[in-house]
Motif scaffolding. Structure first.
Motif, PDB file in Angstrom:
ATOM      1  N   ALA A   1       0.846  -1.190   0.000  1.00 34.28           N
ATOM      2  CA  ALA A   1       0.000   0.000   0.000  1.00 34.28           C
ATOM      3  C   ALA A   1       0.886   1.246   0.000  1.00 34.28           C
TER       4      ALA A   1
ATOM      5  N   SER B   1      -1.615   8.049   2.017  1.00 32.23           N
ATOM      6  CA  SER B   1      -2.858   7.894   1.301  1.00 32.23           C
ATOM      7  C   SER B   1      -3.375   9.237   0.830  1.00 32.23           C
ATOM      8  N   LYS B   2      -4.147   9.191  -0.227  1.00 29.55           N
ATOM      9  CA  LYS B   2      -4.778  10.413  -0.696  1.00 29.55           C
ATOM     10  C   LYS B   2      -5.902  10.786   0.259  1.00 29.55           C
ATOM     11  N   GLY B   3      -6.276  12.058   0.217  1.00 27.11           N
ATOM     12  CA  GLY B   3      -7.386  12.503   1.037  1.00 27.11           C
ATOM     13  C   GLY B   3      -8.676  11.867   0.563  1.00 27.11           C
ATOM     14  N   TYR B   4      -9.673  11.916   1.426  1.00 25.88           N
ATOM     15  CA  TYR B   4     -10.938  11.250   1.130  1.00 25.88           C
ATOM     16  C   TYR B   4     -11.596  11.829  -0.115  1.00 25.88           C
TER      17      TYR B   4
ATOM     18  N   GLY C   1     -18.452  13.396   9.844  1.00 20.85           N
ATOM     19  CA  GLY C   1     -17.745  12.928   8.653  1.00 20.85           C
ATOM     20  C   GLY C   1     -18.285  11.609   8.136  1.00 20.85           C
ATOM     21  N   ASN C   2     -18.766  10.783   9.048  1.00 23.22           N
ATOM     22  CA  ASN C   2     -19.224   9.463   8.640  1.00 23.22           C
ATOM     23  C   ASN C   2     -20.711   9.387   8.331  1.00 23.22           C
TER      24      ASN C   2
ATOM     25  N   SER D   1     -21.938  11.636   4.082  1.00 20.59           N
ATOM     26  CA  SER D   1     -22.071  11.176   2.699  1.00 20.59           C
ATOM     27  C   SER D   1     -23.409  10.484   2.423  1.00 20.59           C
TER      28      SER D   1
ATOM     29  N   ILE E   1     -16.102   4.109   0.699  1.00 21.46           N
ATOM     30  CA  ILE E   1     -14.662   4.163   0.954  1.00 21.46           C
ATOM     31  C   ILE E   1     -13.994   2.801   0.864  1.00 21.46           C
ATOM     32  N   LYS E   2     -14.779   1.739   1.011  1.00 26.68           N
ATOM     33  CA  LYS E   2     -14.150   0.419   1.098  1.00 26.68           C
ATOM     34  C   LYS E   2     -13.721  -0.124  -0.263  1.00 26.68           C
TER      35      LYS E   2
END
Lengths: 303, 324
Positions: free
Chosen positions: A21, A25-28, A218-219, A222, A301-302
């Motif tokens: 990996a 990581s990129k941002g969301y 945040g969760n 969306s 996101i998964k």
């Protein structure tokens, strides 16, 4: 050279599976954007909507005829008439100009109530879902009362009570959309609330507001956002319906629903022309729905 | 809901209503029992995530709600959760997750970040490679290491480990257990270790507490409980353990049926509906917790151990044959 041996070397090295990996990581939202851009349907819809939005916003700058000036001698000209690409309406006004100017009001009536309802409904739903108990009962049972009425009936009833007009339409549509958004917000908040990372945040001693801001909002945003996007097309259709019934926009203001109403008498003379505002409503809401579908999968996101 | 009267003294818990236990500083108390026996509820009570209906929780001599606020409790007690995925916020990088707690305590962002990196290194995740990752990019074992690092970031003295290794595969489980042991010595921690896996509990615990339907049926040093199995439920639980020896396999399930509904538990001894030694007295009176073989630190709540209970096997401080 002195070498200090670290006695606290971890007993077990990191497992190799994750080594492939990326380190950072990129941002969301970057991830969502990247996934959305790989979805051709969503991109076509986004393109069409952007085009429409641009046309509507910059309408005064476009070389269009005056949408209010009619001509008795050139009424109901068919599509393709010289000088009137999309023909003229029952009072001889240019259809293209009226469709674009009409889009201003229709899109506004589609978007603003949903934005207001999104803000209010998210607030109420997260409050009810996170605090729970009697506050949840008070908020959610009140919301349930609104569910007893079909949304179109509720919009008509509120608009009827407040009287015709653009502002009143905005208010009544906002009220119509608060209950469903509140309900979605409440149910996702309640499910996030029971997750262990919220417990972990609570036992770190953070204030409830901080826990909600960092770990809950945040969760839950969306799913609520995606749901609200899908309501935009409903809102547009309801707004058009209110105008059609004479409860929303008043003539001679161009608005798609109202245009559909006034052109209704011409349906036997030129059915294609009479259906144009309806086609615009259809196309716009289809694009909005497909885009919200694309957003839904891009926000997962998964994947 | 289960009600228990908690009474903790110096890093210890003592309850009067059946759930009676103490945790001494520096030890590991293992809690075992079937699903639904109240292990996790006990854990959540200990960190104040569930309200205590009746009774007290005393940490370091301070009574929760009197001398001790929840915030004070959380300065000393932290928890590692069972579900390594649900216990990490999917929207935060693991560095942000670990640094969140210290930041809430007023530690500067830079300092909290430095601490997060240090702890990541300590639990075996190279900070340079892992700090910026999201939970879904990690394996189960790695996520559980992050969970451990997060609880350590709060500099607790007592950590409640609620099925912390149960979801991991065996080799990873062993690695994490070894890590937990090292951390305990290094940071001077006390553990309450909850698991349904008796072998794991035996490996990490100093003392063991067996729960059934929200009550403590037996508590004592690991070796003593392992050897004596004074309560019939303990005996059945141990007999249900899969054996590595083919000659020693149990063909008959040691426990018949499902546990009764905890909302309406059986009268008297809660285990009497499934106990092969049950007699009328077991359905009538609730057994007292008595010392096993006179040992001060080994108690079990069974009529057969109480000479004055009236149970036919109770005379003369009887000991059960294991797993009849």
């Amino acid at each position: 050279m002195s070498t200090t041996v670290d006695t606290k070397v971890p007993a077990v090295p990191a497992r190799p599976a994750a080594e492939q990996a990326p380190a950072q990581s990129k941002g969301y939202w970057q991830g969502v954007g990247a996934r959305l851009s790989r979805d051709p349907v969503a991109m076509v819809c986004a393109g069409l909507l952007t085009l429409l939005l641009a046309a509507v916003v910059f309408a005064p700058l476009l070389p269009l005829a005056d949408p209010f000036t009619g001509s008795m001698i050139s009424r109901l000209k068919p599509i393709g008439t010289e000088g009137h690409i999309l023909g003229t309406d029952e009072l001889g006004r240019d259809m293209l100009a009226r469709l674009i100017y009409g889009g201003r009001l229709t899109l506004m009536l589609g978007l603003l109530p949903v934005i207001f309802a999104f803000l209010i409904g998210t607030f109420l739903g997260v409050l009810a879902g996170y605090v729970g108990g009697w506050l949840n009962t008070v908020i959610m049972r009140t919301v349930d009362v609104f569910f007893a009425f079909p949304s179109i009936l509720l919009a008509i009833a509120i608009s009827g009570a407040l009287g015709a007009g653009i502002v009143n339409s905005l208010v009544s549509l906002t009220i119509v959309f608060i209950p469903p958004i509140t309900r979605v917000a409440e149910s996702v908040t309640a499910s996030v609330r029971s997750l262990e990372y919220v417990d972990a945040a609570r036992i770190s001693g953070a204030r409830a507001l901080t826990v909600v801001r960092v770990h809950v909002l945040g969760n839950v945003m969306s799913p609520i956002f995606v749901y609200a996007t899908s309501l935009t097309s409903v809102s547009m259709i309801l707004a058009a319906g209110l105008s059609f019934l004479g409860l929303g926009v008043k003539p001679p203001q161009p608005e798609w629903g109202l245009m559909l109403n006034t052109l209704r008498t011409a349906i036997y003379i030129d059915p294609v022309l009479a259906a144009l505002p309806g086609a615009m409503i259809f196309l716009t809401s289809l694009c909005l729905n497909l885009l919200s579908d694309g957003l839904r999968s891009a926000m997962n996101i998964k994947d | 809901m289960r009600k228990g009267i908690f009474n903790r003294k110096t890093n210890a818990v003592r309850a009067v209503d059946g759930v009676s236990f103490t945790v001494a500083k520096g030890e590991t108390l293992g809690i075992v029992g079937e699903s639904g026996c109240g292990k996790s509820t006990t854990a959540r009570l200990l960190v104040g995530l569930e309200g205590i209906d009746a009774g007290d929780l005393i940490f370091d001599g301070d009574r929760l709600g009197v001398d001790l606020s929840l915030k004070d409790l959380w300065d000393g007690v932290q928890m590692v959760f069972q579900d390594s995925y649900a216990s990490l916020n999917p929207r935060l990088t693991i560095e942000e997750t670990i640094a969140f707690g210290p930041k809430m305590r007023g530690v500067a962002a830079d300092e909290a970040r430095r601490l997060a990196h240090e702890l990541l290194g300590r639990v075996g995740l190279a900070p340079a490679r892992f700090a910026g990752r999201y939970p879904h990019e990690l394996s189960g074992g790695q996520r559980q290491r992050v969970n451990i690092a997060r609880s350590l970031a709060m500099k607790p003295r007592l950590i409640i480990l609620d099925e912390a290794v149960s979801a991991l595969d065996k080799s990873v489980e062993a690695q994490v257990l070894n890590l937990l042991r090292e951390l305990k010595d290094e940071f001077g921690l006390t553990y309450v270790f909850i698991s349904h896996d008796l072998n794991v509990v035996r490996y990490v615990s100093d003392r063991i507490m067996v729960m059934y339907l929200g009550e403590v049926v037996e508590i004592g040093p690991v070796a003593a409980v392992w050897e004596k199995r004074a309560h019939p439920y303990t005996a059945a639980l141990f007999a249900a353990m899969p054996s590595m020896d083919p000659d020693n396999r149990t063909e008959v399930p040691p426990l018949a049926g499902d546990p009764p509904n905890p909302i309406d538990p059986p009268s008297g001894c809660r285990f009497h509906t499934r106990c092969s030694f049950a007699e009328p007295v077991c359905g009538k009176t609730r057994p007292k917790s008595v010392a096993v073989d006179g040992a001060a630190d080994h108690d079990a709540a069974c009529h057969m151990l109480d000479p004055i209970s009236g149970h036919s096997k109770s005379a003369g401080g009887s000991r059960l044959e294991a797993a009849e």
